[in-house]
Design a protein around this motif. Structure first.
Motif, PDB file in Angstrom:
ATOM      1  N   PRO A  82       0.804  -1.231   0.000  1.00  0.00           N
ATOM      2  CA  PRO A  82       0.000   0.000   0.000  1.00  0.00           C
ATOM      3  C   PRO A  82       0.836   1.281   0.000  1.00  0.00           C
ATOM      4  O   PRO A  82       0.369   2.314  -0.462  1.00  0.00           O
ATOM      5  CB  PRO A  82      -0.829  -0.086   1.278  1.00  0.00           C
ATOM      6  N   GLU A  83       2.046   1.233   0.483  1.00  0.00           N
ATOM      7  CA  GLU A  83       2.890   2.426   0.549  1.00  0.00           C
ATOM      8  C   GLU A  83       3.530   2.775  -0.790  1.00  0.00           C
ATOM      9  O   GLU A  83       4.093   3.847  -0.951  1.00  0.00           O
ATOM     10  CB  GLU A  83       4.020   2.236   1.567  1.00  0.00           C
ATOM     11  N   ILE A  84       3.442   1.859  -1.727  1.00  0.00           N
ATOM     12  CA  ILE A  84       4.141   2.020  -3.002  1.00  0.00           C
ATOM     13  C   ILE A  84       3.166   2.387  -4.112  1.00  0.00           C
ATOM     14  O   ILE A  84       2.096   1.799  -4.253  1.00  0.00           O
ATOM     15  CB  ILE A  84       4.895   0.713  -3.361  1.00  0.00           C
ATOM     16  N   ARG A  85       3.581   3.374  -4.883  1.00  0.00           N
ATOM     17  CA  ARG A  85       2.860   3.739  -6.098  1.00  0.00           C
ATOM     18  C   ARG A  85       3.892   3.649  -7.222  1.00  0.00           C
ATOM     19  O   ARG A  85       4.563   4.626  -7.558  1.00  0.00           O
ATOM     20  CB  ARG A  85       2.265   5.143  -5.977  1.00  0.00           C
ATOM     21  N   ALA A  86       4.033   2.438  -7.751  1.00  0.00           N
ATOM     22  CA  ALA A  86       5.023   2.159  -8.793  1.00  0.00           C
ATOM     23  C   ALA A  86       4.370   2.349 -10.155  1.00  0.00           C
ATOM     24  O   ALA A  86       3.335   1.759 -10.439  1.00  0.00           O
ATOM     25  CB  ALA A  86       5.556   0.739  -8.646  1.00  0.00           C
ATOM     26  N   ALA A  87       5.004   3.174 -10.977  1.00  0.00           N
ATOM     27  CA  ALA A  87       4.442   3.489 -12.289  1.00  0.00           C
ATOM     28  C   ALA A  87       5.355   2.978 -13.391  1.00  0.00           C
ATOM     29  O   ALA A  87       6.505   3.403 -13.498  1.00  0.00           O
ATOM     30  CB  ALA A  87       4.256   4.996 -12.428  1.00  0.00           C
ATOM     31  N   LEU A  88       4.832   2.064 -14.194  1.00  0.00           N
ATOM     32  CA  LEU A  88       5.534   1.588 -15.375  1.00  0.00           C
ATOM     33  C   LEU A  88       5.335   2.641 -16.456  1.00  0.00           C
ATOM     34  O   LEU A  88       4.211   2.919 -16.869  1.00  0.00           O
ATOM     35  CB  LEU A  88       4.963   0.237 -15.824  1.00  0.00           C
ATOM     36  N   VAL A  89       6.438   3.245 -16.881  1.00  0.00           N
ATOM     37  CA  VAL A  89       6.353   4.327 -17.862  1.00  0.00           C
ATOM     38  C   VAL A  89       7.092   3.939 -19.134  1.00  0.00           C
ATOM     39  O   VAL A  89       7.966   3.068 -19.122  1.00  0.00           O
ATOM     40  CB  VAL A  89       6.881   5.662 -17.290  1.00  0.00           C
ATOM     41  N   HIS A  90       6.736   4.624 -20.217  1.00  0.00           N
ATOM     42  CA  HIS A  90       7.312   4.300 -21.521  1.00  0.00           C
ATOM     43  C   HIS A  90       7.941   5.491 -22.219  1.00  0.00           C
ATOM     44  O   HIS A  90       8.569   5.332 -23.260  1.00  0.00           O
ATOM     45  CB  HIS A  90       6.240   3.673 -22.417  1.00  0.00           C
ATOM     46  N   ALA A 137      -4.795  14.598  -4.918  1.00  0.00           N
ATOM     47  CA  ALA A 137      -4.424  14.161  -3.565  1.00  0.00           C
ATOM     48  C   ALA A 137      -5.460  13.201  -2.991  1.00  0.00           C
ATOM     49  O   ALA A 137      -5.112  12.214  -2.340  1.00  0.00           O
ATOM     50  CB  ALA A 137      -4.231  15.364  -2.647  1.00  0.00           C
ATOM     51  N   ARG A 138      -6.727  13.490  -3.233  1.00  0.00           N
ATOM     52  CA  ARG A 138      -7.802  12.616  -2.741  1.00  0.00           C
ATOM     53  C   ARG A 138      -7.675  11.220  -3.350  1.00  0.00           C
ATOM     54  O   ARG A 138      -7.824  10.211  -2.673  1.00  0.00           O
ATOM     55  CB  ARG A 138      -9.150  13.256  -3.100  1.00  0.00           C
ATOM     56  N   ARG A 139      -7.352  11.162  -4.610  1.00  0.00           N
ATOM     57  CA  ARG A 139      -7.233   9.877  -5.302  1.00  0.00           C
ATOM     58  C   ARG A 139      -6.007   9.110  -4.829  1.00  0.00           C
ATOM     59  O   ARG A 139      -6.069   7.888  -4.639  1.00  0.00           O
ATOM     60  CB  ARG A 139      -7.168  10.126  -6.803  1.00  0.00           C
ATOM     61  N   VAL A 140      -4.923   9.810  -4.647  1.00  0.00           N
ATOM     62  CA  VAL A 140      -3.702   9.162  -4.161  1.00  0.00           C
ATOM     63  C   VAL A 140      -3.941   8.600  -2.762  1.00  0.00           C
ATOM     64  O   VAL A 140      -3.507   7.490  -2.449  1.00  0.00           O
ATOM     65  CB  VAL A 140      -2.509  10.133  -4.189  1.00  0.00           C
ATOM     66  N   GLU A 141      -4.639   9.349  -1.934  1.00  0.00           N
ATOM     67  CA  GLU A 141      -4.922   8.877  -0.578  1.00  0.00           C
ATOM     68  C   GLU A 141      -5.747   7.588  -0.633  1.00  0.00           C
ATOM     69  O   GLU A 141      -5.488   6.653   0.110  1.00  0.00           O
ATOM     70  CB  GLU A 141      -5.664   9.980   0.211  1.00  0.00           C
ATOM     71  N   LYS A 142      -6.703   7.512  -1.520  1.00  0.00           N
ATOM     72  CA  LYS A 142      -7.517   6.300  -1.648  1.00  0.00           C
ATOM     73  C   LYS A 142      -6.675   5.111  -2.110  1.00  0.00           C
ATOM     74  O   LYS A 142      -6.862   3.987  -1.660  1.00  0.00           O
ATOM     75  CB  LYS A 142      -8.669   6.518  -2.634  1.00  0.00           C
ATOM     76  N   SER A 144      -3.614   4.635  -1.444  1.00  0.00           N
ATOM     77  CA  SER A 144      -2.620   4.322  -0.439  1.00  0.00           C
ATOM     78  C   SER A 144      -3.181   3.548   0.745  1.00  0.00           C
ATOM     79  O   SER A 144      -2.428   3.142   1.627  1.00  0.00           O
ATOM     80  CB  SER A 144      -1.950   5.612   0.054  1.00  0.00           C
ATOM     81  N   ARG A 145      -4.475   3.358   0.758  1.00  0.00           N
ATOM     82  CA  ARG A 145      -5.106   2.586   1.841  1.00  0.00           C
ATOM     83  C   ARG A 145      -5.070   1.087   1.523  1.00  0.00           C
ATOM     84  O   ARG A 145      -5.288   0.704   0.382  1.00  0.00           O
ATOM     85  CB  ARG A 145      -6.581   2.968   1.999  1.00  0.00           C
TER      86      ARG A 145
END
Length: 147
Positions: A82-90, A137-142, A144-145
């Motif tokens: 949950p603490e990670i927001r890993a983004a596969l980018v191109h 920010a609201r979306r990121v918080e959701k 991260s839960r």
């Protein structure tokens, strides 16, 4: 959290790209925490994604870079935390959006699918782009839960 420390890890499919990007990080004056792998023998990418997650979660690194052959498997493994927001980018655009809109804390690249120059552009953009906040920010918080 150490804002000037970036962790980097890969499996055997991302070793060459990891070594290149480490040099770019060091050239920026950042501290690089290399979590491996350091050889070409076959290894399991979830082990390196989990090590990255623990490193970012503990605050030993502000952000991270993960690389496997395509970037797909290692990003799936990292995003189980949950603490990670890993983004596969191109490309630089997706790298910028991953930071501006998603506050990604781990950049993911495919060592066999992303050329060195494009990967370097992605890394620079990822490091230079701030989170936009606001409605995002609201979306990121959701995200991260725990589910």
């Amino acid at each position: 959290m150490s804002d000037d420390t970036i962790a980097i890890a890969c499996d055997h499919g991302g070793l060459d790209l990891k070594e290149l990007l480490k040099k770019d990080l060091e050239a920026r004056g950042l501290s690089v925490l290399d979590l491996g792998t350091n050889g070409t023998e076959s290894v399991d990418y979830p082990d390196f994604a989990n090590a990255m997650a623990e490193t970012v979660k503990s605050g030993k690194a502000a952000r991270g870079v993960l690389i496997c052959g395509t970037g797909i498997g290692i990003s799936i493994a990292a995003n189980r935390h949950p603490e990670i927001r890993a983004a596969l980018v191109h490309d630089a655009f997706t790298a910028r959006m991953s930071r501006e809109h998603n506050d990604a804390n781990v950049l993911v690249l495919g060592g066999r699918t992303t050329g060195p120059g494009v990967a370097q552009d992605c890394l620079a953009t990822f490091l230079d782009t701030e989170f936009e906040g606001g409605r995002h920010a609201r979306r990121v918080e959701k995200m991260s839960r725990p589910v």
